[in-house]
Design an enzyme around this catalytic site. Sequence first.
Site, PDB file in Angstrom:
ATOM      1  N   ARG A  63      69.625  21.350  35.231  1.00  0.00           N
ATOM      2  CA  ARG A  63      69.341  20.891  33.876  1.00  0.00           C
ATOM      3  C   ARG A  63      68.819  19.466  33.896  1.00  0.00           C
ATOM      4  NH1 ARG A  63      71.252  22.635  29.145  1.00  0.00           N
ATOM      5  NH2 ARG A  63      69.506  21.305  28.599  1.00  0.00           N
ATOM      6  N   GLU A  79      63.557  23.980  20.530  1.00  0.00           N
ATOM      7  CA  GLU A  79      65.021  23.984  20.385  1.00  0.00           C
ATOM      8  C   GLU A  79      65.381  24.460  18.985  1.00  0.00           C
ATOM      9  OE1 GLU A  79      68.079  23.162  22.089  1.00  0.00           O
ATOM     10  OE2 GLU A  79      66.730  23.152  23.796  1.00  0.00           O
ATOM     11  N   ARG A  83      63.991  18.994  26.890  1.00  0.00           N
ATOM     12  CA  ARG A  83      64.998  19.542  27.798  1.00  0.00           C
ATOM     13  C   ARG A  83      64.318  20.438  28.830  1.00  0.00           C
ATOM     14  NH1 ARG A  83      67.489  19.392  22.712  1.00  0.00           N
ATOM     15  NH2 ARG A  83      69.606  18.608  22.684  1.00  0.00           N
TER      16      ARG A  83
END
Length: 123
Positions: free
Chosen positions: A6, A77, A89
Site C-alpha cells: 500500500r 475513491e 492511493r
Amino acid sequence: MVRGIRGATTVQANTVADITKETYVLVNEMIAKNKLKPEMVAHVLFTVTADLNEAFPAKVLRELNGWEYVPVVCAQEIPVPESLPLCVRVLMTVNTDQSQSDIDHIYLNDAVKLRPDLSLTNK
C-alpha cells in the site's frame, strides 16, 4: 507468495504537475523500499479522491522504464464525508518471498494520517 503493498500521498492542488510529481515520488519510493522489479508485479490499482481529476496517476507508472507492461488501472475513491482530500492511493499486488511484516508500505505528505502505524515503519 502474493502480497499487497500500500501507498498513499497527497497533492497541493488538482493539477497535472502536482498529481504527476507526487505520484512519481510515491511509486519510486514504493519500488525502491521494496526492491521491486516489474516482473514481480501482477497489477497496480490507483485511486484518487473526487477532487482530483486533472491527471491519471497510473500514467506515471506506465512511463517508467520497464513498467510499460504492468497492468494498471485508476478508479475514484468512495466520497466518504470528512475523508482526506487531494489524495492518491496505490495498491500494488506483487509476487515476493517477503513476509507481510517485511513489506514497506509508503505514506507521504498528509497521507501519513491514513495509517500512522505503518508510516512509522517506513525505513
